[in-house]
Design a protein around this motif. Sequence first.
Motif, PDB file in Angstrom:
ATOM      1  N   ALA A 106       2.489   5.717  -3.517  1.00  0.00           N
ATOM      2  CA  ALA A 106       3.533   6.414  -4.278  1.00  0.00           C
ATOM      3  C   ALA A 106       3.201   6.448  -5.767  1.00  0.00           C
ATOM      4  O   ALA A 106       3.464   7.440  -6.446  1.00  0.00           O
ATOM      5  N   SER A 107       2.615   5.361  -6.284  1.00  0.00           N
ATOM      6  CA  SER A 107       2.268   5.293  -7.707  1.00  0.00           C
ATOM      7  C   SER A 107       1.281   6.382  -8.100  1.00  0.00           C
ATOM      8  O   SER A 107       1.379   6.982  -9.176  1.00  0.00           O
ATOM      9  N   VAL A 108       0.320   6.628  -7.218  1.00  0.00           N
ATOM     10  CA  VAL A 108      -0.766   7.548  -7.539  1.00  0.00           C
ATOM     11  C   VAL A 108      -0.416   8.993  -7.203  1.00  0.00           C
ATOM     12  O   VAL A 108      -0.739   9.914  -7.953  1.00  0.00           O
ATOM     13  N   THR A 109       0.270   9.212  -6.077  1.00  0.00           N
ATOM     14  CA  THR A 109       0.514  10.579  -5.606  1.00  0.00           C
ATOM     15  C   THR A 109       1.881  11.136  -5.966  1.00  0.00           C
ATOM     16  O   THR A 109       2.050  12.344  -6.010  1.00  0.00           O
TER      17      THR A 109
ATOM     18  N   ALA B 101     -12.492   4.903  -2.412  1.00  0.00           N
ATOM     19  CA  ALA B 101     -13.417   5.890  -1.854  1.00  0.00           C
ATOM     20  C   ALA B 101     -12.743   6.862  -0.901  1.00  0.00           C
ATOM     21  O   ALA B 101     -13.409   7.713  -0.318  1.00  0.00           O
ATOM     22  N   ILE B 102     -11.423   6.735  -0.733  1.00  0.00           N
ATOM     23  CA  ILE B 102     -10.698   7.591   0.199  1.00  0.00           C
ATOM     24  C   ILE B 102      -9.777   8.517  -0.571  1.00  0.00           C
ATOM     25  O   ILE B 102      -9.462   8.266  -1.740  1.00  0.00           O
ATOM     26  N   PRO B 103      -9.318   9.600   0.055  1.00  0.00           N
ATOM     27  CA  PRO B 103      -8.312  10.442  -0.615  1.00  0.00           C
ATOM     28  C   PRO B 103      -7.051   9.628  -0.902  1.00  0.00           C
ATOM     29  O   PRO B 103      -6.643   8.780  -0.101  1.00  0.00           O
ATOM     30  N   ALA B 104      -6.422   9.886  -2.040  1.00  0.00           N
ATOM     31  CA  ALA B 104      -5.217   9.141  -2.418  1.00  0.00           C
ATOM     32  C   ALA B 104      -4.129   9.274  -1.367  1.00  0.00           C
ATOM     33  O   ALA B 104      -3.318   8.354  -1.173  1.00  0.00           O
ATOM     34  N   SER B 105      -4.106  10.407  -0.667  1.00  0.00           N
ATOM     35  CA  SER B 105      -3.074  10.636   0.348  1.00  0.00           C
ATOM     36  C   SER B 105      -3.158   9.646   1.501  1.00  0.00           C
ATOM     37  O   SER B 105      -2.198   9.499   2.256  1.00  0.00           O
ATOM     38  N   GLU B 106      -4.291   8.944   1.627  1.00  0.00           N
ATOM     39  CA  GLU B 106      -4.481   8.007   2.733  1.00  0.00           C
ATOM     40  C   GLU B 106      -4.260   6.550   2.333  1.00  0.00           C
ATOM     41  O   GLU B 106      -4.403   5.647   3.165  1.00  0.00           O
ATOM     42  N   LEU B 107      -3.896   6.307   1.091  1.00  0.00           N
ATOM     43  CA  LEU B 107      -3.741   4.925   0.621  1.00  0.00           C
ATOM     44  C   LEU B 107      -2.733   4.146   1.459  1.00  0.00           C
ATOM     45  O   LEU B 107      -2.937   2.966   1.767  1.00  0.00           O
ATOM     46  N   TRP B 108      -1.634   4.781   1.820  1.00  0.00           N
ATOM     47  CA  TRP B 108      -0.562   4.083   2.533  1.00  0.00           C
ATOM     48  C   TRP B 108      -0.986   3.623   3.926  1.00  0.00           C
ATOM     49  O   TRP B 108      -0.351   2.752   4.524  1.00  0.00           O
ATOM     50  N   GLN B 109      -2.073   4.182   4.448  1.00  0.00           N
ATOM     51  CA  GLN B 109      -2.531   3.833   5.791  1.00  0.00           C
ATOM     52  C   GLN B 109      -3.392   2.569   5.827  1.00  0.00           C
ATOM     53  O   GLN B 109      -3.787   2.112   6.894  1.00  0.00           O
ATOM     54  N   THR B 110      -3.701   2.004   4.659  1.00  0.00           N
ATOM     55  CA  THR B 110      -4.550   0.818   4.581  1.00  0.00           C
ATOM     56  C   THR B 110      -3.947  -0.342   5.370  1.00  0.00           C
ATOM     57  O   THR B 110      -2.755  -0.639   5.253  1.00  0.00           O
ATOM     58  N   GLN B 111      -4.792  -1.006   6.150  1.00  0.00           N
ATOM     59  CA  GLN B 111      -4.369  -2.142   6.956  1.00  0.00           C
ATOM     60  C   GLN B 111      -5.020  -3.424   6.441  1.00  0.00           C
ATOM     61  O   GLN B 111      -6.207  -3.437   6.095  1.00  0.00           O
ATOM     62  N   VAL B 112      -4.253  -4.490   6.396  1.00  0.00           N
ATOM     63  CA  VAL B 112      -4.764  -5.787   5.949  1.00  0.00           C
ATOM     64  C   VAL B 112      -5.353  -6.535   7.142  1.00  0.00           C
ATOM     65  O   VAL B 112      -4.699  -6.694   8.171  1.00  0.00           O
ATOM     66  N   ASN B 113      -6.589  -6.983   6.978  1.00  0.00           N
ATOM     67  CA  ASN B 113      -7.254  -7.746   8.038  1.00  0.00           C
ATOM     68  C   ASN B 113      -7.164  -9.254   7.823  1.00  0.00           C
ATOM     69  O   ASN B 113      -7.050 -10.011   8.780  1.00  0.00           O
ATOM     70  N   GLN B 114      -7.240  -9.684   6.563  1.00  0.00           N
ATOM     71  CA  GLN B 114      -7.201 -11.114   6.257  1.00  0.00           C
ATOM     72  C   GLN B 114      -6.470 -11.330   4.934  1.00  0.00           C
ATOM     73  O   GLN B 114      -6.562 -10.506   4.021  1.00  0.00           O
TER      74      GLN B 114
ATOM     75  N   LEU C 122      -5.256   5.074  -9.923  1.00  0.00           N
ATOM     76  CA  LEU C 122      -5.315   3.989  -8.949  1.00  0.00           C
ATOM     77  C   LEU C 122      -5.604   2.654  -9.637  1.00  0.00           C
ATOM     78  O   LEU C 122      -5.062   1.617  -9.241  1.00  0.00           O
ATOM     79  N   THR C 123      -6.415   2.670 -10.664  1.00  0.00           N
ATOM     80  CA  THR C 123      -6.672   1.421 -11.404  1.00  0.00           C
ATOM     81  C   THR C 123      -5.396   0.893 -12.041  1.00  0.00           C
ATOM     82  O   THR C 123      -5.096  -0.310 -11.980  1.00  0.00           O
ATOM     83  N   GLN C 124      -4.615   1.776 -12.653  1.00  0.00           N
ATOM     84  CA  GLN C 124      -3.338   1.349 -13.246  1.00  0.00           C
ATOM     85  C   GLN C 124      -2.394   0.815 -12.181  1.00  0.00           C
ATOM     86  O   GLN C 124      -1.705  -0.185 -12.393  1.00  0.00           O
ATOM     87  N   ALA C 125      -2.362   1.493 -11.039  1.00  0.00           N
ATOM     88  CA  ALA C 125      -1.459   1.076  -9.972  1.00  0.00           C
ATOM     89  C   ALA C 125      -1.861  -0.291  -9.428  1.00  0.00           C
ATOM     90  O   ALA C 125      -1.009  -1.170  -9.227  1.00  0.00           O
ATOM     91  N   LEU C 126      -3.164  -0.491  -9.175  1.00  0.00           N
ATOM     92  CA  LEU C 126      -3.629  -1.784  -8.681  1.00  0.00           C
ATOM     93  C   LEU C 126      -3.341  -2.870  -9.703  1.00  0.00           C
ATOM     94  O   LEU C 126      -2.914  -3.977  -9.354  1.00  0.00           O
ATOM     95  N   ASN C 127      -3.535  -2.559 -10.974  1.00  0.00           N
ATOM     96  CA  ASN C 127      -3.238  -3.530 -12.023  1.00  0.00           C
ATOM     97  C   ASN C 127      -1.767  -3.926 -12.016  1.00  0.00           C
ATOM     98  O   ASN C 127      -1.417  -5.093 -12.221  1.00  0.00           O
ATOM     99  N   SER C 128      -0.878  -2.959 -11.752  1.00  0.00           N
ATOM    100  CA  SER C 128       0.554  -3.261 -11.757  1.00  0.00           C
ATOM    101  C   SER C 128       0.946  -4.183 -10.612  1.00  0.00           C
ATOM    102  O   SER C 128       1.924  -4.919 -10.714  1.00  0.00           O
TER     103      SER C 128
ATOM    104  N   PHE D  58       0.822  -1.203   0.000  1.00  0.00           N
ATOM    105  CA  PHE D  58       0.000   0.000   0.000  1.00  0.00           C
ATOM    106  C   PHE D  58       0.862   1.261   0.000  1.00  0.00           C
ATOM    107  O   PHE D  58       0.414   2.315  -0.445  1.00  0.00           O
ATOM    108  N   PHE D  59       2.100   1.141   0.448  1.00  0.00           N
ATOM    109  CA  PHE D  59       3.040   2.245   0.285  1.00  0.00           C
ATOM    110  C   PHE D  59       3.325   2.443  -1.209  1.00  0.00           C
ATOM    111  O   PHE D  59       3.441   3.569  -1.694  1.00  0.00           O
TER     112      PHE D  59
END
Length: 550
Positions: A464-467, A528-541, A487-493, A459-460
Motif C-alpha cells: 500500500a505504501s508504494v502503490t 526485483a518484483i513488480p510493486a503490485s506483487e509485494l503483498w503476496q510475499t510469504q515469510v519462510n523463517q 520501496l526503500t522509504q517504505a521498508l525503512n518505515s 507486506f500488505f
Amino acid sequence: MIVNKVVKALITSGLFLSFTSYAQTSLISNVSGYSVNDGVLTPFSAIAFEGDKVLKLYGKDEPLPKKESIVYIDGEGQTMLPGLIDAHGHVLSYGLSLMRAQLRGAESESEAVKRVKLFRDAQPELNWVQGRGWNQVLWPSKSFPSAKSLDKIFPDTPVWLIRIDGHAGWANSAAMTLSNINAQTQSPEGGEIIRDASGQPTGVFIDKAMSLISQNIPSLTQTEQRAVLKLSMKELSKLGLTSVHDAGVGNDTLEAYLSLAKADEMPIRIYGMLDADDRHFSELMKQGPIRLPEHKLDIASVKISADGALGSRGAALIEDYSDQEGNNGLLLYPEGEMAKVMKLAMESGFQVNTHAIGDQANKLVLDNYQDLIKETNTGELRHRVEHAQVLRLEDIPRFAKLNVIASMQATHATSDKNMALDRLGSERIKGAYAWRRLLESGAVIAAGSDFPIESANPFFGLHASVTRQDQQNRPENGWYSSQSMTLTQALNSFTQGAAYAAHQESLIGQLKPGMKADFILVDQDIFAIPASELWQTQVNQTWIDGKRIY
C-alpha cells in the motif's frame, strides 16, 4: 498491584542475562539480503552473527571466512530482511479476533449476521457472542446496522460486534437489556448512542458510548490474557513481525506481559503504550517506565485518544463532514483535560503517543505538544501522533519542527479510499494520508497496521505504501499517487523508522555489526518484483536474537 515486584524480579533474574562470549558464530550465506542502514539501502549476500548480535554483512563478491568453528547455514537463495516492526497494533485484540466471529469483508448486514450465526453454531457454550470487522461503507445501504437484524437469530443471547476501526459497536436487544440501555439512556461525553426517529437506541454505539455495553462483558482472567497474548505473538511472528508497539496496554494486560516475560515466554518484542483510560493510570505513571535488559518488553510510552475514526464519522474535523452537514466528529476529552493527561505522562518520563485522525484532533494534539514539550523539556522523548491521518497542510511541517513522529498505517489509505473523499471533500483530502509531504518536510514516519482493524501482514503495508492501490490494483496508477513512498522509504518505515519511534534504533531495525540478530527470510526478492506483487510475499523463517522462532 504486582507490577513493581514483578519488574524487580525480572531485572535481577538470570533469565535476562546477555548471551555469553562463548556463543558460537553462525553464518547464513546464499541470500539476497537488504537492510536500510542509516537511510541507505544496503544489499548483502551473507550475514554472520554470534549469540544475539550481528557481526558482519558480506557483499556479493566478498569472500566468506573458512573457519571450522563457524556454523554455516545455506539461505537457499531466499531474501533476507531485518525483522519487521509494526509501530501500532493491538496485540490482545488481535489474539481475541482469532477467537471471535470474523466480519471483515462482509458485503451486507445480512451476510454479517449469517457469519455470526455460523460462529455461534460452532461455539454453543459462549454466554456472549462477540465479533469484529463489520464495515457499513462496503454495504449497499452504507447505513449503520441495527439490533433488529441480530434479534431475529439471537433473541436471548447477548451479541456485541466491533466495527472494523474499533470505534463503534453493534449490539442486539439482549445485550442492551443486560446493560440497561433504553430511550432514556444519555450518550456519554465523547460518545454517541445512535437512535431511530422515535429516540430508541438502534444498537450502534460510537466511541465512548461503547463502554455502556462492553463494561458488562466478563473480563478475561490473567490466565486467559496470557494465553491470548502468547497466541497473538506467535501468529504475528509468522507474518515476519519481530517487534510490535502495542497501542493501549491496561494494567491487567501489563501484568500478563510481565508474567510472560518472567517465564521467558515472549516470542517477539513488545514496546507497550500504557492506556491513559486505565483506572490505574496515575499509579502507573508514578512507577515510571519499564525497560527489561534484553528489550523483549519495554513499557515507556502512553496511548491517549483524541478523537474517533473517519469511517464512523467520529474523527474530529474543523469543518463539517462533506457528506453530513452539522457533524464534525467527536473530541474524546473535555477542553483542557487531554493536556493534563499529556503533561502527567511527560513529567513521569513517558513518551506520549496520541491517536488523532481528523484535522481538528491533529491540530489540537500538535498545539498541546508545542506548549507541553517546552514546559516539560521533553523533546528528546520523541512524542508521537498515532495515525496523523487528516492534516491541514500548514500542520505538516510541525512534525519535524517539534521532533514529533508520525506513526501511520498505509493500509488505512487503501481501505479508506472508497469513502475518504466523500467524508473530506476535494480540499481537505490534500492533507490526508500525506506520506510524501511528511517525509519531504523532514518528519520520521513509523509504519504499522493498526491490527486487527487492518491485516497484521506487513507486506500488505509495504504494498500500500508504494502503490497506493488495493490488492486488485485499484485504482489504476494509485490513489493520490503523488503521496506514495519508494520501496526503500517504505521498508525503512517498517524497520529503522519504527525502531527510532521506540528509542530502539541502536538495537533493532537495521542489520549491521552490533545490532540485534533479528531478521526474516521470505520467498521473493521484493526489490526485483513488480510493486503490485509485494503483498503476496510469504515469510519462510523468523529469527530473533539469533534464534529461529518460526
